[in-house]
Design an enzyme around this catalytic site. Structure first.
Site, PDB file in Angstrom:
ATOM      1  N   PHE A 115       8.785 -16.913   7.054  1.00 53.27           N
ATOM      2  CA  PHE A 115       9.321 -15.627   6.592  1.00 53.27           C
ATOM      3  C   PHE A 115       9.806 -14.884   7.828  1.00 53.27           C
ATOM      4  CE2 PHE A 115       8.473 -11.117   5.524  1.00 53.27           C
ATOM      5  CZ  PHE A 115       8.980 -11.009   4.236  1.00 53.27           C
ATOM      6  N   ALA A 116      11.124 -14.724   7.972  1.00 58.35           N
ATOM      7  CA  ALA A 116      11.673 -14.197   9.231  1.00 58.35           C
ATOM      8  C   ALA A 116      12.285 -12.815   9.022  1.00 58.35           C
ATOM      9  CB  ALA A 116      12.704 -15.172   9.792  1.00 58.35           C
ATOM     10  N   TRP A 148       8.278 -13.235  16.673  1.00 54.70           N
ATOM     11  CA  TRP A 148       6.923 -13.210  16.090  1.00 54.70           C
ATOM     12  C   TRP A 148       6.916 -13.883  14.717  1.00 54.70           C
ATOM     13  CZ3 TRP A 148       5.569 -11.783  20.554  1.00 54.70           C
ATOM     14  CH2 TRP A 148       6.032 -10.632  21.160  1.00 54.70           C
ATOM     15  N   ARG A 257     -32.998 -17.392  16.714  1.00 56.07           N
ATOM     16  CA  ARG A 257     -33.017 -17.141  18.157  1.00 56.07           C
ATOM     17  C   ARG A 257     -34.298 -16.409  18.587  1.00 56.07           C
ATOM     18  NH1 ARG A 257     -31.661 -18.687  23.165  1.00 56.07           N
ATOM     19  NH2 ARG A 257     -31.171 -16.916  24.532  1.00 56.07           N
ATOM     20  N   GLU A 353       2.243  -7.460   8.786  1.00 58.54           N
ATOM     21  CA  GLU A 353       2.408  -7.004   7.387  1.00 58.54           C
ATOM     22  C   GLU A 353       2.048  -5.521   7.237  1.00 58.54           C
ATOM     23  OE1 GLU A 353       1.388  -9.723   4.226  1.00 58.54           O
ATOM     24  OE2 GLU A 353       1.487 -11.416   5.615  1.00 58.54           O
ATOM     25  N   GLY A 354       2.483  -4.737   8.214  1.00 61.25           N
ATOM     26  CA  GLY A 354       2.212  -3.302   8.222  1.00 61.25           C
ATOM     27  C   GLY A 354       0.977  -2.997   9.047  1.00 61.25           C
TER      28      GLY A 354
HETATM   29  C1  LIG Z   1       0.108 -13.124  14.656  1.00 62.67           C
HETATM   30  C2  LIG Z   1       1.362 -12.483  14.152  1.00 62.67           C
HETATM   31  C3  LIG Z   1       2.112 -13.144  13.174  1.00 62.67           C
HETATM   32  C4  LIG Z   1       3.307 -12.581  12.716  1.00 62.67           C
HETATM   33  N1  LIG Z   1       4.060 -13.270  11.786  1.00 62.67           N
HETATM   34  C5  LIG Z   1       5.229 -12.743  11.357  1.00 62.67           C
HETATM   35  C6  LIG Z   1       6.049 -13.472  10.423  1.00 62.67           C
HETATM   36  O1  LIG Z   1       5.702 -14.577   9.980  1.00 62.67           O
HETATM   37  N2  LIG Z   1       7.241 -12.925  10.048  1.00 62.67           N
HETATM   38  C7  LIG Z   1       7.658 -11.715  10.523  1.00 62.67           C
HETATM   39  O2  LIG Z   1       8.746 -11.292  10.126  1.00 62.67           O
HETATM   40  N3  LIG Z   1       6.910 -11.003  11.401  1.00 62.67           N
HETATM   41  C8  LIG Z   1       5.704 -11.488  11.827  1.00 62.67           C
HETATM   42  N4  LIG Z   1       4.928 -10.790  12.740  1.00 62.67           N
HETATM   43  C9  LIG Z   1       5.443  -9.539  13.283  1.00 62.67           C
HETATM   44  C10 LIG Z   1       4.760  -8.322  12.681  1.00 62.67           C
HETATM   45  O3  LIG Z   1       5.165  -8.142  11.356  1.00 62.67           O
HETATM   46  C11 LIG Z   1       5.102  -7.121  13.588  1.00 62.67           C
HETATM   47  O4  LIG Z   1       4.396  -7.317  14.796  1.00 62.67           O
HETATM   48  C12 LIG Z   1       4.696  -5.790  12.944  1.00 62.67           C
HETATM   49  O5  LIG Z   1       5.573  -5.477  11.896  1.00 62.67           O
HETATM   50  C13 LIG Z   1       4.714  -4.653  13.960  1.00 62.67           C
HETATM   51  O6  LIG Z   1       5.910  -4.624  14.633  1.00 62.67           O
HETATM   52  P1  LIG Z   1       5.939  -4.564  16.259  1.00 62.67           P
HETATM   53  O7  LIG Z   1       5.013  -5.622  16.761  1.00 62.67           O
HETATM   54  O8  LIG Z   1       7.348  -4.607  16.688  1.00 62.67           O
HETATM   55  O9  LIG Z   1       5.278  -3.198  16.610  1.00 62.67           O
HETATM   56  P2  LIG Z   1       5.995  -1.741  16.590  1.00 62.67           P
HETATM   57  O10 LIG Z   1       6.751  -1.556  15.343  1.00 62.67           O
HETATM   58  O11 LIG Z   1       6.693  -1.571  17.890  1.00 62.67           O
HETATM   59  O12 LIG Z   1       4.718  -0.815  16.543  1.00 62.67           O
HETATM   60  C14 LIG Z   1       3.791  -0.788  17.647  1.00 62.67           C
HETATM   61  C15 LIG Z   1       2.652   0.118  17.274  1.00 62.67           C
HETATM   62  O13 LIG Z   1       3.135   1.447  17.088  1.00 62.67           O
HETATM   63  C16 LIG Z   1       2.378   2.112  16.100  1.00 62.67           C
HETATM   64  N5  LIG Z   1       3.242   2.496  14.985  1.00 62.67           N
HETATM   65  C17 LIG Z   1       4.338   1.863  14.523  1.00 62.67           C
HETATM   66  N6  LIG Z   1       4.855   2.491  13.455  1.00 62.67           N
HETATM   67  C18 LIG Z   1       4.071   3.553  13.226  1.00 62.67           C
HETATM   68  C19 LIG Z   1       4.080   4.600  12.267  1.00 62.67           C
HETATM   69  N7  LIG Z   1       4.998   4.663  11.286  1.00 62.67           N
HETATM   70  N8  LIG Z   1       3.101   5.546  12.342  1.00 62.67           N
HETATM   71  C20 LIG Z   1       2.155   5.495  13.317  1.00 62.67           C
HETATM   72  N9  LIG Z   1       2.097   4.518  14.246  1.00 62.67           N
HETATM   73  C21 LIG Z   1       3.041   3.572  14.207  1.00 62.67           C
HETATM   74  C22 LIG Z   1       1.301   1.114  15.653  1.00 62.67           C
HETATM   75  O14 LIG Z   1       0.142   1.268  16.427  1.00 62.67           O
HETATM   76  C23 LIG Z   1       1.948  -0.217  15.966  1.00 62.67           C
HETATM   77  O15 LIG Z   1       1.010  -1.282  16.080  1.00 62.67           O
HETATM   78  C24 LIG Z   1       3.733 -11.331  13.210  1.00 62.67           C
HETATM   79  C25 LIG Z   1       2.953 -10.666  14.172  1.00 62.67           C
HETATM   80  C26 LIG Z   1       1.787 -11.224  14.642  1.00 62.67           C
HETATM   81  C27 LIG Z   1       0.980 -10.486  15.676  1.00 62.67           C
END
Ligand SMILES: Cc1cc2nc3c(=O)[nH]c(=O)nc-3n(C[C@H](O)[C@H](O)[C@H](O)COP(=O)(O)OP(=O)(O)OC[C@H]3O[C@@H](n4cnc5c(N)ncnc54)[C@H](O)[C@@H]3O)c2cc1C
Length: 376
Positions: A115-116, A148, A257, A353-354
């Site tokens: 799922f991309a 990711w 333990r 997933e949020g």
């Molecule tokens: C192990 C793993 C597997 C994944 N698998 C997939 C996959 O299969 N497909 C896919 O499409 N994606 C995948 N992802 C990506 C994942 O969905 C994103 O990492 C996630 O949506 C967060 O986006 P970001 O990492 O860019 O963080 P950002 O959006 O940059 O956010 C960083 C941080 O900012 C804060 N933040 C962000 N928005 C808000 C808000 N509205 N209010 C308050 N605080 C906020 C939170 O603390 C957040 O963690 C995966 C990620 C991981 C770690």
């Protein structure tokens, strides 16, 4: 299911799943390479009929599967969930040709799905995604990057969300089914704390046509959100399964333990921590079941309940696994120990997933929307 307990046949199914996971899936998971797709494990999930079940299960069945598998084999749980996440858009929105070509192979574990949605510049704010779908003859060319992405770059096909209408936010996104062998599609594996396979994808004018669209052009954001709404409570179930596994290991360890002329369980400072782990795990489980049951009943408050369940369960699992590590001492941190694996596995669900903050945003938005409605 009532709001508080499973029916006897549901409990029996969960026990059967835990047993299958321990006997048939655990040995295959142990032979897999870290960070790589484990095809023998997927094939066994297919033989057991669990992947096919992804397409007939409601949210509650999905939660019971994920919780039960996670208790005995987190690797199998994740492999199953990723097949579901990548293939659900094909199941729910695919044409007869797309479904016939891919779903039987997803169900027998022969084709790996992904799922991309996420991109380097669009994570939590998924509607800002920028992967360009530019018109080209009868179809489009995809240019840009995804990152990711679980199961990338080894998946056999990707559900890819791309921008067909620039500047239109969520309303200008189209979902495409992109087979991995399309020209111009490349990928790299990323090394993560999280033990399952994750990668980045590059799109260099990858050709797609109307036959590759899932649903309708410019309606792809609803495809993504529908998939995430179904899976969100089940991420909570995965977390509850991990918490239960950590709790079970801690009960067993602290009973055996010896320290300070007794067993660890005889120290109230220890046994009360175990009680707290059990208390929080059970509270999270009930909230997950309630959210899943609400989803299956078509209740109006699903977004709020699903957000609460995912938030509480993933934060609880982090607390429970961390406490379990503490009560095990050094052995928990040894490479290959159950808790060493869970400690790495439990962190990511608070982000994907949020993220937890995004779930709080959903809960608050729903609360104020309800208050506004009641005032009118
Ligand atoms: C192990 C793993 C597997 C994944 N698998 C997939 C996959 O299969 N497909 C896919 O499409 N994606 C995948 N992802 C990506 C994942 O969905 C994103 O990492 C996630 O949506 C967060 O986006 P970001 O990492 O860019 O963080 P950002 O959006 O940059 O956010 C960083 C941080 O900012 C804060 N933040 C962000 N928005 C808000 C808000 N509205 N209010 C308050 N605080 C906020 C939170 O603390 C957040 O963690 C995966 C990620 C991981 C770690």
């Amino acid at each position: 299911m009532s709001a508080f307990s499973l029916r006897p046949e549901q409990s029996a199914w969960c026990a059967e799943l835990r047993d299958l996971a321990a006997r048939r899936l655990r040995p295959l998971a142990d032979r897999g390479a870290p960070g790589r797709v484990n095809r023998p494990l997927l094939a066994e999930l297919g033989r057991l009929g669990l992947l096919a079940r992804l397409f007939s299960a409601g949210a509650l069945d999905l939660c019971l599967m994920r919780e039960s598998l996670a208790q005995a084999c987190a690797e199998a749980e994740t492999a199953l969930a990723l097949q579901g996440l990548g293939a659900h858009p094909v199941h729910a929105h695919g044409t007869p040709d797309q479904r016939a070509r891919w779903l039987p192979r997803v169900a027998d574990g022969g084709a790996v799905a992904a799922f991309a949605l996420s991109e380097p510049g669009a994570g939590s704010d998924a509607a800002a995604l920028a992967l360009a779908a530019e018109p080209d003859g009868d179809g489009w060319r995809l240019t840009g990057a995804k990152c990711w992405i679980s199961n990338a770059p080894e998946a056999d096909f990707y559900t890819v969300f791309a921008r067909t209408t620039p500047g239109a936010g969520a309303r200008g996104v189209t979902a495409f089914l992109v087979p991995a062998d399309r020209p111009g599609l490349t990928g790299d594996a990323l090394e993560m704390i999280s033990p399952h396979p994750i990668g980045a994808l590059g799109f260099d004018a990858v050709p797609v046509t109307a036959a590759d669209v899932l649903g309708e052009p410019d309606r792809g954001f609803a495809v993504a959100m529908g998939t995430l709404n179904l899976f969100r409570p089940s991420v909570g179930a995965f977390a509850v399964g991990m918490a239960q596994a950590a709790l079970d290991a801690t009960v067993a360890h602290t009973r055996r333990r010896e320290a300070f002329h007794g067993r660890l369980m005889d120290l109230q400072a220890v046994s009360h921590q175990v009680a707290e782990m059990a208390l929080r795990t059970e509270a999270a489980r009930l909230m997950v079941y309630a959210a899943a049951a609400a989803h299956d009943a078509g209740a109006a408050d699903v977004p709020r309940r699903a957000a609460m369940a995912k938030l509480l369960a993933t934060e609880t699992a982090q607390y429970v696994v961390d406490t379990a590590v503490q009560l095990h001492g050094a052995r928990a941190l040894r490479r290959g120990h159950l808790l060493e694996h869970l400690y790495r596995e439990v962190r990511a669900p608070r982000i994907y997933e949020g993220a937890s903050e995004v779930q709080r945003g959903i809960i608050a938005k729903e609360l104020y929307a309800t208050a506004d409605k009641e005032e009118q």
